[in-house]
Design a protein around this motif. Structure first.
Motif: not given
Lengths: 366, 155
Positions: A132, A134, A221
């Motif tokens: 994950s 950003k 994201t």
């Protein structure tokens, strides 16, 4: 009139009944219950059957590279299936050589998990993870190439080798109603483990490139998985010839940043092809690398320089420029990244210059 | 218009997920034969043939390949870039062979018209007079395509 309406109603009722029957059959037959997948004779997974091997493995956090999202049109998701795959499908045959068929290689997106399977995959795929991230920054490198910097959130670090690639997950949006995955080379230094950079060129109608160029913004994201691939610098002392065009800059830049950090003394010439000044990017970074690496030279080539470019560098197609600079390539090795047309032309040229085929490494975009 | 079973099978090949993710029919609800016949009439109205349209597409594609992935100027008025995505596609009309996922971007600098087409588009136009259904991502409206290719004489 009433007889016609009755006939229509009867036909509709029959069709509806058949549709319901098919749905019931699908639920009973296609969902094959629990199946076991044995990987490399060691690891064993218990999964719900009925889906493709590619999707099933992804659910188990085992990521097989695939560039078409499981449509059987990229031929990338090959795995060796020892048992349980069923007969080869017509959708697979164009992608497999006779040797691969004999070795039980299959397209994992086309193999359905219907019974217990035994498969073999490269060990390095076990180190592939989902991340994950950003979006930290998006910078225009040219009118159609953006540099995207992604800060890793979970896990917070990634280990990759210069030249490897990751796959971005594009969420559903106007151009897609389901997540799709696209592969991009990492352009940053492998020593920088908490963020990665990508260089993404806009492709008309491209699901991922349209998403990145028109929708993605700082703070968003992004889910990705990787790293993948074997493209990267060999462990030798041979002279290096790098050739790239467009966003093919990405893996070469990663390799060069790593060389600069390690003060690698190998002679290296980097030929970069662009059409005009507006298509040339990161030239300042390359010039700074020339200062850090005394045996490195950056040779940009413009095929159609414009008057406003005030260009006094090399002109012509990148292959022409390489041809002028490289007389004997028999002792060098080459790293190529760009469009298949460029790769094919460069391989032909380098072979003519005496470079052995096994010394030409490339990351073809197709 | 009714169409044959053969055409029904071909039309199934064009639905989303069969060969390409989005299919080749877009939101077009017409039969495949109706789609082809309507475009055929439009091409004739423009004074063109499918062969002549495909020939210009192929000429621009072949000249654009010289750019090795970068844009090149062709015939002094077309900016053409040819690139590829990973993979190959079969013809939905069930011809033998596979087509590279090669796409061609064309800007006609004379009139500002743009188009993007694939190697499979060239084949489907030349071999089957098929320009894809309305709303398909790679739909090539014959009049717009002809304008971008410089085949449409604007008044």
């Amino acid at each position: 009139m009433s007889s016609i309406l009755t006939a229509v109603a009867v036909i509709c009722a029959i069709n509806t009944a058949l549709a319901i029957l098919l749905l019931i059959a699908e639920a009973l037959i296609v969902d094959t219950g629990e199946c076991r997948i044995t990987i490399n004779g060691e690891k064993e997974l218990t999964v719900n059957g009925g889906r493709s091997l590619l999707a099933t493995l992804k659910d188990e956090q085992i990521f097989i590279p695939s560039a078409c999202g499981g449509r059987g049109s990229c031929g990338l998701c090959k795995v060796a299936v020892r048992e349980g795959a069923g007969p080869l499908l017509p959708t697979e045959t164009p992608w497999l050589t006779p040797e691969e068929r004999k070795a039980g290689i299959r397209l994992s997106c086309q193999v359905k998990v219907r019974r217990d399977l035994s498969i073999k995959i490269p060990d390095e795929l076990f180190s592939v993870r989902q991340y994950s991230t950003k979006v930290e920054d998006i910078t225009d490198l040219t009118h159609d190439i953006k540099q995207v910097t992604l800060k890793l959130l979970d896990p917070p670090e990634i280990n990759f080798k210069a030249g490897q690639f990751i796959q971005i997950e594009v969420p559903p949006y106007a151009l897609t109603d389901e997540p799709v995955y696209r592969a991009y080379s990492i352009s940053s230094d492998p020593a920088e483990k908490d963020r990665i950079e990508l260089e993404i060129r806009y492709v008309p109608n491209g699901i991922c490139t349209t998403y990145v160029h028109k929708r993605l913004k700082a703070g968003d994201t992004v889910t990705l998985n990787g790293p993948y691939g074997e493209f990267g610098l060999s462990d030798s002392d041979s002279e290096i010839i790098c050739i790239a065009g467009g966003s093919g800059m990405a893996p070469i830049k990663s390799v060069l940043l790593e060389m600069a950090r390690a003060a690698n003394p190998r002679r290296c010439r980097y030929f970069f092809g662009a059409r005009s000044g507006r298509d040339l990017f990161l030239a300042d970074l390359m010039r700074s690398l020339e200062k850090k690496l005394p045996n490195f030279s950056f040779i940009p080539a413009l095929s159609s320089p414009q008057p406003e470019d005030r260009w006094d560098g090399e002109t012509g197609m990148v292959t022409e420029v390489v041809g002028r600079h490289v007389k004997d390539a028999s002792r060098a090795e080459a790293y190529l990244c760009g469009s298949p047309l460029m790769i094919d032309a460069c391989v032909k040229l380098l072979r003519e210059k005496g470079m052995p085929e096994d010394k030409i490494f490339y990351d073809k975009f197709a | 218009m009714k169409q044959s079973v053969e055409y029904n099978i071909i039309q199934d090949n064009m639905r989303p997920g069969a060969i390409t993710r989005d299919g080749m029919l877009g939101h077009d609800r017409r039969n495949l034969r109706d789609i082809i016949e309507a475009d055929d009439a439009e091409v004739h109205r423009l004074g063109l043939t499918h062969t002549s349209v495909a020939a210009r597409m192929r000429d621009l594609r072949d000249a654009g390949r010289e750019g090795l992935g970068e844009t090149v100027t062709v015939l002094e008025r077309f900016d053409v870039r040819v690139d590829s995505a990973r993979g190959k596609l079969p013809c939905p009309f069930r011809h033998e062979g596979l087509f590279e996922k090669e796409f061609v971007e064309v800007l006609n600098r004379g009139n500002g018209a743009r188009t993007t087409f694939t190697a499979l588009n060239i084949h489907m136009i030349e071999g089957h007079g098929f320009y894809e259904g309305l709303g398909s991502p790679f739909r090539l409206d014959p009049a717009r395509l002809a304008r971008a290719l410089g085949l449409f004489h604007e008044t």
